[in-house]
Design an enzyme around this catalytic site. Structure first.
Site, PDB file in Angstrom:
ATOM      1  N   GLN A  29       2.920  10.064   1.102  1.00  0.00           N
ATOM      2  CA  GLN A  29       4.224   9.380   1.157  1.00  0.00           C
ATOM      3  C   GLN A  29       5.109   9.729  -0.031  1.00  0.00           C
ATOM      4  OE1 GLN A  29       2.312   5.337   2.099  1.00  0.00           O
ATOM      5  NE2 GLN A  29       4.306   5.203   3.080  1.00  0.00           N
ATOM      6  N   GLY A  68       0.828  -1.196   0.000  1.00  0.00           N
ATOM      7  CA  GLY A  68       0.000   0.000   0.000  1.00  0.00           C
ATOM      8  C   GLY A  68       0.859   1.242   0.000  1.00  0.00           C
ATOM      9  N   HIS A  87      -4.319   1.239   7.652  1.00  0.00           N
ATOM     10  CA  HIS A  87      -2.983   1.842   7.674  1.00  0.00           C
ATOM     11  C   HIS A  87      -2.890   2.988   6.660  1.00  0.00           C
ATOM     12  CE1 HIS A  87       1.572   1.438   7.774  1.00  0.00           C
ATOM     13  NE2 HIS A  87       1.373   2.167   6.697  1.00  0.00           N
ATOM     14  N   GLU A  88      -3.344   2.722   5.434  1.00  0.00           N
ATOM     15  CA  GLU A  88      -3.205   3.737   4.377  1.00  0.00           C
ATOM     16  C   GLU A  88      -4.112   4.935   4.621  1.00  0.00           C
ATOM     17  OE1 GLU A  88      -0.672   3.552   2.609  1.00  0.00           O
ATOM     18  OE2 GLU A  88      -0.253   1.456   3.077  1.00  0.00           O
ATOM     19  N   CYS A 130       5.830  -0.155   7.042  1.00  0.00           N
ATOM     20  CA  CYS A 130       5.429   0.990   6.226  1.00  0.00           C
ATOM     21  C   CYS A 130       6.622   1.378   5.358  1.00  0.00           C
ATOM     22  CB  CYS A 130       5.055   2.149   7.147  1.00  0.00           C
ATOM     23  SG  CYS A 130       4.620   3.666   6.289  1.00  0.00           S
ATOM     24  N   LEU A 131       6.362   1.696   4.101  1.00  0.00           N
ATOM     25  CA  LEU A 131       7.449   2.083   3.201  1.00  0.00           C
ATOM     26  C   LEU A 131       8.141   3.364   3.680  1.00  0.00           C
ATOM     27  CD1 LEU A 131       5.884   1.275  -0.292  1.00  0.00           C
ATOM     28  CD2 LEU A 131       7.575  -0.066   0.991  1.00  0.00           C
ATOM     29  N   HIS A 154      -2.640   7.419   6.930  1.00  0.00           N
ATOM     30  CA  HIS A 154      -1.654   8.324   6.304  1.00  0.00           C
ATOM     31  C   HIS A 154      -2.339   9.620   5.851  1.00  0.00           C
ATOM     32  CE1 HIS A 154       2.214   6.324   6.063  1.00  0.00           C
ATOM     33  NE2 HIS A 154       1.669   5.200   5.624  1.00  0.00           N
TER      34      HIS A 154
HETATM   35 NI    NI Z   1       2.569   3.347   5.511  1.00  0.00          NI
END
Ligand code: NI
Length: 162
Positions: free
Chosen positions: A51, A46, A133-134, A91-92, A137
Protein backbone atom coordinates in the site's frame (compact mmCIF):
# COMPACT_ATOMS: atom_id res chain seq x y z
CA UNK A 1 10.09 8.59 10.39
CA UNK A 2 7.99 9.81 7.54
CA UNK A 3 4.47 9.53 6.30
CA UNK A 4 4.40 7.72 2.98
CA UNK A 5 1.90 8.08 0.18
CA UNK A 6 -0.82 5.43 0.26
CA UNK A 7 -1.50 3.84 -3.11
CA UNK A 8 -5.18 3.67 -4.00
CA UNK A 9 -7.39 1.22 -5.86
CA UNK A 10 -6.42 0.93 -9.51
CA UNK A 11 -2.69 1.35 -8.74
CA UNK A 12 -0.92 -1.59 -10.36
CA UNK A 13 1.28 -2.28 -7.32
CA UNK A 14 -1.70 -3.31 -5.22
CA UNK A 15 -2.35 -6.34 -7.43
CA UNK A 16 1.03 -8.08 -7.18
CA UNK A 17 2.19 -10.78 -4.79
CA UNK A 18 4.72 -9.37 -2.32
CA UNK A 19 8.12 -10.98 -1.77
CA UNK A 20 9.49 -12.50 1.43
CA UNK A 21 11.77 -10.46 3.65
CA UNK A 22 15.13 -12.24 3.92
CA UNK A 23 16.85 -9.97 6.43
CA UNK A 24 16.07 -6.91 8.49
CA UNK A 25 18.12 -4.09 7.04
CA UNK A 26 18.07 -0.46 8.23
CA UNK A 27 15.89 0.22 5.19
CA UNK A 28 13.32 -2.34 6.37
CA UNK A 29 13.33 -0.87 9.89
CA UNK A 30 12.66 2.57 8.45
CA UNK A 31 9.90 1.14 6.27
CA UNK A 32 8.21 -0.48 9.29
CA UNK A 33 8.36 2.76 11.31
CA UNK A 34 7.06 4.75 8.34
CA UNK A 35 4.22 2.25 7.85
CA UNK A 36 3.18 2.67 11.49
CA UNK A 37 3.31 6.44 11.24
CA UNK A 38 1.38 6.39 7.96
CA UNK A 39 -1.30 4.05 9.37
CA UNK A 40 -1.79 6.17 12.52
CA UNK A 41 -1.82 9.39 10.53
CA UNK A 42 -4.52 8.00 8.23
CA UNK A 43 -6.56 6.66 11.15
CA UNK A 44 -6.40 3.06 9.90
CA UNK A 45 -6.18 -0.18 11.86
CA UNK A 46 -3.83 -1.89 9.43
CA UNK A 47 -1.46 -1.27 6.56
CA UNK A 48 0.47 -3.58 4.25
CA UNK A 49 3.77 -2.66 2.57
CA UNK A 50 2.39 -2.78 -1.00
CA UNK A 51 0.00 0.00 0.00
CA UNK A 52 3.00 2.29 0.35
CA UNK A 53 4.54 0.97 -2.85
CA UNK A 54 6.87 -1.73 -1.47
CA UNK A 55 6.23 -5.33 -2.57
CA UNK A 56 7.51 -6.93 0.62
CA UNK A 57 5.65 -9.21 3.02
CA UNK A 58 5.27 -6.73 5.88
CA UNK A 59 2.08 -5.75 7.67
CA UNK A 60 1.34 -3.44 10.59
CA UNK A 61 -1.89 -3.60 12.59
CA UNK A 62 -3.25 -1.75 15.61
CA UNK A 63 -6.87 -2.36 16.56
CA UNK A 64 -6.53 -0.93 20.08
CA UNK A 65 -8.78 1.92 21.19
CA UNK A 66 -5.85 4.21 22.01
CA UNK A 67 -3.76 3.23 18.97
CA UNK A 68 -0.89 2.28 21.26
CA UNK A 69 -0.52 -1.47 20.60
CA UNK A 70 1.20 -1.90 17.25
CA UNK A 71 1.61 -5.39 15.83
CA UNK A 72 4.39 -5.82 13.27
CA UNK A 73 4.22 -8.92 11.08
CA UNK A 74 6.98 -9.93 8.70
CA UNK A 75 6.40 -12.87 6.33
CA UNK A 76 3.08 -13.67 8.04
CA UNK A 77 1.23 -16.91 7.38
CA UNK A 78 -2.25 -17.94 8.48
CA UNK A 79 -2.11 -21.11 10.57
CA UNK A 80 -5.73 -21.45 11.51
CA UNK A 81 -9.11 -19.81 11.04
CA UNK A 82 -12.55 -20.64 12.37
CA UNK A 83 -16.06 -19.29 12.61
CA UNK A 84 -17.57 -16.50 10.56
CA UNK A 85 -18.23 -12.79 10.93
CA UNK A 86 -20.04 -10.53 8.52
CA UNK A 87 -19.63 -6.78 8.73
CA UNK A 88 -18.47 -3.56 7.15
CA UNK A 89 -14.87 -3.35 6.11
CA UNK A 90 -12.78 -0.54 4.70
CA UNK A 91 -9.27 -0.02 3.41
CA UNK A 92 -6.92 2.96 3.34
CA UNK A 93 -6.40 2.20 -0.36
CA UNK A 94 -10.13 2.58 -1.00
CA UNK A 95 -10.66 5.93 0.70
CA UNK A 96 -14.09 6.93 1.97
CA UNK A 97 -15.76 3.60 1.14
CA UNK A 98 -16.94 0.52 3.01
CA UNK A 99 -18.48 -2.79 2.06
CA UNK A 100 -19.85 -5.88 3.72
CA UNK A 101 -17.39 -8.77 3.85
CA UNK A 102 -17.66 -12.17 5.50
CA UNK A 103 -14.42 -13.36 7.14
CA UNK A 104 -13.39 -15.96 9.66
CA UNK A 105 -14.16 -14.80 13.18
CA UNK A 106 -10.93 -16.25 14.55
CA UNK A 107 -7.51 -16.13 12.95
CA UNK A 108 -4.12 -17.38 14.09
CA UNK A 109 -1.00 -16.15 12.32
CA UNK A 110 2.68 -17.05 12.47
CA UNK A 111 5.15 -14.33 11.53
CA UNK A 112 8.52 -12.79 12.32
CA UNK A 113 8.87 -9.62 14.35
CA UNK A 114 11.32 -6.85 13.47
CA UNK A 115 14.09 -8.85 15.17
CA UNK A 116 13.35 -11.86 12.93
CA UNK A 117 11.99 -13.79 15.91
CA UNK A 118 8.99 -16.02 15.35
CA UNK A 119 5.77 -14.77 16.89
CA UNK A 120 2.21 -16.05 17.00
CA UNK A 121 -0.66 -13.59 16.87
CA UNK A 122 -4.23 -14.73 17.30
CA UNK A 123 -7.42 -12.79 17.55
CA UNK A 124 -11.14 -12.66 17.07
CA UNK A 125 -13.52 -10.16 15.52
CA UNK A 126 -11.77 -6.92 14.48
CA UNK A 127 -8.23 -8.27 14.94
CA UNK A 128 -9.10 -11.44 13.01
CA UNK A 129 -10.65 -9.29 10.26
CA UNK A 130 -7.59 -7.03 10.11
CA UNK A 131 -5.21 -10.00 9.95
CA UNK A 132 -7.10 -11.56 7.02
CA UNK A 133 -7.51 -8.21 5.23
CA UNK A 134 -3.85 -7.20 5.54
CA UNK A 135 -2.46 -10.62 4.60
CA UNK A 136 -4.62 -10.56 1.47
CA UNK A 137 -2.83 -7.34 0.43
CA UNK A 138 0.39 -9.38 0.33
CA UNK A 139 -1.26 -11.64 -2.27
CA UNK A 140 -2.32 -8.62 -4.30
CA UNK A 141 -5.95 -8.91 -3.27
CA UNK A 142 -8.24 -6.09 -2.21
CA UNK A 143 -11.32 -6.58 -0.05
CA UNK A 144 -13.52 -5.07 -2.77
CA UNK A 145 -13.46 -8.43 -4.60
CA UNK A 146 -15.14 -10.00 -1.55
CA UNK A 147 -17.79 -7.37 -0.95
CA UNK A 148 -21.36 -8.60 -0.77
CA UNK A 149 -23.51 -6.02 -2.51
CA UNK A 150 -22.19 -2.53 -3.26
CA UNK A 151 -19.48 -0.38 -1.77
CA UNK A 152 -21.07 2.50 0.08
CA UNK A 153 -19.80 5.93 1.09
CA UNK A 154 -18.67 6.14 4.69
CA UNK A 155 -21.01 9.11 5.23
CA UNK A 156 -23.90 6.73 4.49
CA UNK A 157 -22.45 4.18 6.91
CA UNK A 158 -22.46 6.74 9.71
CA UNK A 159 -26.10 7.54 8.99
CA UNK A 160 -26.97 3.85 9.16
CA UNK A 161 -25.16 3.54 12.46
CA UNK A 162 -27.15 6.35 14.07
NI1 NI B 1 -6.50 -2.56 3.06
Amino acid sequence: MAIRTIRTIGDDLLYHRSREVKEITPRIRTLVQDMLETMYDAGGVGLAAPQVGVLKRIVVIDVSEDADSPIILINPEILETSGKQTGYEGCLSVPGKSGIVTRANYCKVKALNENMEEIIVEGEELLARALQHELAHLEGELYVSLVEGDLIDNSQLQEEGE
